[in-house]
Design a protein around this motif. Sequence first.
Motif, mmCIF file in Angstrom:
data_model
loop_
_atom_site.group_PDB
_atom_site.id
_atom_site.type_symbol
_atom_site.label_atom_id
_atom_site.label_comp_id
_atom_site.label_asym_id
_atom_site.label_seq_id
_atom_site.Cartn_x
_atom_site.Cartn_y
_atom_site.Cartn_z
ATOM 1 N N LYS A 195 0.845 -1.194 0.000
ATOM 2 C CA LYS A 195 0.000 0.000 0.000
ATOM 3 C C LYS A 195 0.881 1.245 0.000
ATOM 4 N N ALA A 196 1.892 1.249 0.872
ATOM 5 C CA ALA A 196 2.775 2.401 1.001
ATOM 6 C C ALA A 196 3.552 2.644 -0.294
ATOM 7 N N ARG A 197 3.874 1.555 -1.004
ATOM 8 C CA ARG A 197 4.625 1.707 -2.256
ATOM 9 C C ARG A 197 3.697 1.813 -3.462
ATOM 10 N N ARG A 198 2.412 1.875 -3.184
ATOM 11 C CA ARG A 198 1.374 2.089 -4.209
ATOM 12 C C ARG A 198 1.468 1.061 -5.340
ATOM 13 N N LEU A 199 1.540 -0.204 -4.965
ATOM 14 C CA LEU A 199 1.568 -1.250 -5.986
ATOM 15 C C LEU A 199 0.141 -1.579 -6.389
ATOM 16 N N ALA A 200 -0.081 -1.749 -7.695
ATOM 17 C CA ALA A 200 -1.399 -2.154 -8.177
ATOM 18 C C ALA A 200 -1.624 -3.613 -7.799
ATOM 19 N N PRO A 201 -2.875 -4.036 -7.639
ATOM 20 C CA PRO A 201 -3.167 -5.408 -7.166
ATOM 21 C C PRO A 201 -2.448 -6.505 -7.951
ATOM 22 N N GLY A 202 -2.288 -6.339 -9.248
ATOM 23 C CA GLY A 202 -1.646 -7.411 -10.028
ATOM 24 C C GLY A 202 -0.127 -7.399 -9.979
ATOM 25 N N ASP A 203 0.475 -6.309 -9.546
ATOM 26 C CA ASP A 203 1.936 -6.167 -9.584
ATOM 27 C C ASP A 203 2.627 -7.101 -8.606
ATOM 28 N N PRO A 204 3.788 -7.590 -8.992
ATOM 29 C CA PRO A 204 4.563 -8.386 -8.016
ATOM 30 C C PRO A 204 5.206 -7.478 -6.971
ATOM 31 N N ASP A 205 5.552 -8.029 -5.842
ATOM 32 C CA ASP A 205 6.234 -7.261 -4.784
ATOM 33 C C ASP A 205 7.547 -6.734 -5.333
ATOM 34 N N ASP A 206 7.857 -5.460 -5.057
ATOM 35 C CA ASP A 206 9.176 -4.961 -5.447
ATOM 36 C C ASP A 206 10.009 -4.723 -4.193
ATOM 37 N N PHE A 207 9.835 -5.574 -3.224
ATOM 38 C CA PHE A 207 10.601 -5.545 -1.972
ATOM 39 C C PHE A 207 10.556 -6.970 -1.414
ATOM 40 N N ALA A 208 11.310 -7.222 -0.366
ATOM 41 C CA ALA A 208 11.298 -8.571 0.207
ATOM 42 C C ALA A 208 11.194 -8.497 1.715
ATOM 43 N N ILE A 209 10.529 -9.483 2.285
ATOM 44 C CA ILE A 209 10.504 -9.578 3.748
ATOM 45 C C ILE A 209 11.277 -10.851 4.095
ATOM 46 N N ASN A 210 12.484 -10.657 4.583
ATOM 47 C CA ASN A 210 13.369 -11.795 4.838
ATOM 48 C C ASN A 210 13.243 -12.298 6.264
ATOM 49 N N GLN A 211 13.569 -13.569 6.448
ATOM 50 C CA GLN A 211 13.577 -14.112 7.810
ATOM 51 C C GLN A 211 14.604 -15.237 7.909
ATOM 52 N N GLN A 212 14.808 -15.695 9.125
ATOM 53 C CA GLN A 212 15.857 -16.683 9.426
ATOM 54 C C GLN A 212 15.762 -17.930 8.544
ATOM 55 N N ASP A 213 14.531 -18.376 8.299
ATOM 56 C CA ASP A 213 14.318 -19.588 7.500
ATOM 57 C C ASP A 213 15.134 -19.586 6.221
ATOM 58 N N GLN A 214 15.213 -18.410 5.593
ATOM 59 C CA GLN A 214 15.904 -18.336 4.312
ATOM 60 C C GLN A 214 17.384 -18.644 4.474
ATOM 61 N N ILE A 215 17.977 -18.109 5.531
ATOM 62 C CA ILE A 215 19.396 -18.400 5.774
ATOM 63 C C ILE A 215 19.554 -19.884 6.051
ATOM 64 N N LEU A 216 18.646 -20.410 6.890
ATOM 65 C CA LEU A 216 18.721 -21.839 7.232
ATOM 66 C C LEU A 216 18.635 -22.681 5.966
ATOM 67 N N ASP A 217 17.738 -22.278 5.066
ATOM 68 C CA ASP A 217 17.594 -23.012 3.813
ATOM 69 C C ASP A 217 18.908 -23.062 3.057
ATOM 70 N N ILE A 218 19.531 -21.887 2.929
ATOM 71 C CA ILE A 218 20.790 -21.815 2.170
ATOM 72 C C ILE A 218 21.848 -22.667 2.870
ATOM 73 N N VAL A 219 21.932 -22.479 4.178
ATOM 74 C CA VAL A 219 22.936 -23.217 4.956
ATOM 75 C C VAL A 219 22.733 -24.719 4.781
ATOM 76 N N HIS A 220 21.473 -25.130 4.874
ATOM 77 C CA HIS A 220 21.226 -26.567 4.772
ATOM 78 C C HIS A 220 21.533 -27.098 3.382
ATOM 79 N N LYS A 221 21.312 -26.245 2.379
ATOM 80 C CA LYS A 221 21.641 -26.665 1.021
ATOM 81 C C LYS A 221 23.146 -26.888 0.898
#
Lengths: 409, 233
Positions: free
Chosen positions: A254-280
Amino acid sequence: MILFTELFEGLKIAWAAIRANKLRSVLTTLGIVIGVVTVTLMGTAIEGLDKAFLKSISFVSADVLYIQKEDWGPKSDAEWRKIQKRREITPEQEAAVERGATMARAIAPVCFSQRLITYNKRSASGVTILGTTDQLLFTGGGLTIADGRFISAAESDGGRPVCVIGTTVATNLFPREPPLGKKVAIDRHAFEVIGVLSRQGDMFGDFDNQAIIPMTQFNTVLERRTGVDMIEVKVRDTTEVEDAKEELRHIMRKARRLAPGDPDDFAINQQDQILDIVHKVIGTIAAVGLFITGLSLFVGGIGIMNIMFVSVAERTREIGIRKAIGAKRRTILMQFIIEAVTICLLGGAIGLGIAWPLTLVVQHFLPASMSLSILGLAILVSLLTGVISGFFPAWRAARMDPVDALRNE
Amino acid sequence: MKNGSLIRLQQLSRRYQMGAETIHALREVSLEIKRGEYVAIMGPSGSGKSTLMNLIGCLDTPTAGQYELNGVLVSDMDDNRLAEIRNKEIGFIFQTFNLLPRADALRNVELPLIYAGASASERRLVALEALTSVGLADRVHHKPNELSGGQRQRVAVARALVNKPSILLADEPTGNLDTKTGNEILALFDELCAKGHTLIVVTHEEDVARRSRRIVRIRDGLIASDEIVKRET
Ligand SMILES: Nc1ncnc2c1ncn2[C@@H]1O[C@H](COP(=O)(O)OP(=O)(O)OP(=O)(O)O)[C@@H](O)[C@H]1O
Ligand SMILES: [Mg+2]
């Protein structure tokens, strides 16, 4: 009862056979010894690597979300270039998050920069300067104060040029004196040291080579940014992480005024992602290790099989005698499998004896120890090698015709 | 007991295929042996004596014909059942003794008991008893290579006796022994016969055969004669 007697007898016979051919038995076990040493060291190293990784990412707690332009996963050059073109995250968006997030315990904006810090004639280079607010202490990240205090709310809103430094910076600039109250220079601007962070670890870059200053100072004295690099959000309750993530995404879109169909142009990262990479990564290392180990055990197993075939051929007459006296196929089969297993377990034991001091060496590099599961694995592996490599020779022995066997000279 | 016969062979044949050639080791042999008999089997070399012994001892299976042991048809039993029969019903005594070289006398004698599933203490007791009965009580911990030929054959006899089998089968038991020790073994056989054991002995020595009660002569895989031994006291 009969099975137990046969098992016990099988062991006795195997032991006698091994003792009768001491040198041969020892040479045969060599393959297994090497196999078990590799298994053990590999297992220990991988476990150690795992522990080291997990420990080093403990600064990222499970209940903290990181709003950034880019996500943490590995990406191609093209993806990377696309992400670079994304709009930056503005203070207005940060304010929107602060207003709208209902499940957050603490929210802190963060800007990064690499700078040189000097004190008198000493200097620390490549120091990561974090511009942030007092809230960073509460958004997790495992930040703890070893000495002094963190920046206050008043200081983050404007106020004085103060800084909190990491242990690497502290030891580099102040080898002999206490750093608190001293004025260091970041890009020739003076900042007063008000606190020293405790040690964090350095697996993913040196997190102790950092200095934290108020966001306002960062943007007035060091740089004139229009955006922030990251918004750290600590979620109130670990069970709410997914909901909180969804909520933040909503606010940001909403703050970045994205239209409903647009993909996210930002990311919300969390620990899981690091764990995923590490485990890979660890998974790949483990797979390679397993392959090498498997190979050495395979060679060892072939050696055992070879010797067992020789042993069966040499003892054809004995097999004939045993059959004439009433040994069943099963009994003979078991006898020779037990013999192969005994050789392998012996090799396993020797292997463990060799691997143990070697793991002590590994301990210098990794937080590794020979765990019970690895011990079990090594024993299981030698047992299996024995059963598999002993089976075919034993099968041949079991199927021998007693009359032919007795006629054998 | 059906017909009172311990062993009943009906048209038993054993052929060997050697490439294109078929060797008739035994041709439709029929023979009955009663419990307690002492039979000698004689014949020239290659006539099929050992083949017959192996069939009677359930070490081998016939190509054709039937074999009843104790009224039970054994000629088409599977390997496992035959092993059980060998363990419980048959005691083998070989020309070359066939003792396990690394095991001492006691352990050699214990072997059939192990496969019968006897407990360790029972095994020891029974094996010691058997060794004593063949006069080797003072040699129980000797390995075969620490025993004389005659003593080795006594160990083999003790081993054959230990599971109280229905039949004792001896293939040239004195073939590797001098006359004196051979006679000692034969005296042992006389004793066993007197105790009621059933004995079948393969030999080509007339003297040895004369000790039995019945002589079966084989030639080219056929029974040539079957006669009762007349004793001139
Ligand atoms: N495994 C075999 N394969 C082929 N032929 C065999 C086999 N065993 C025995 N024979 C043949 O069967 C015949 C009978 O052999 P067997 O061993 O029964 O003779 P034998 O009467 O015991 O002779 P000996 O007095 O020499 O011991 C012989 O012609 C022999 O060559
Ligand atoms: Mg023969």
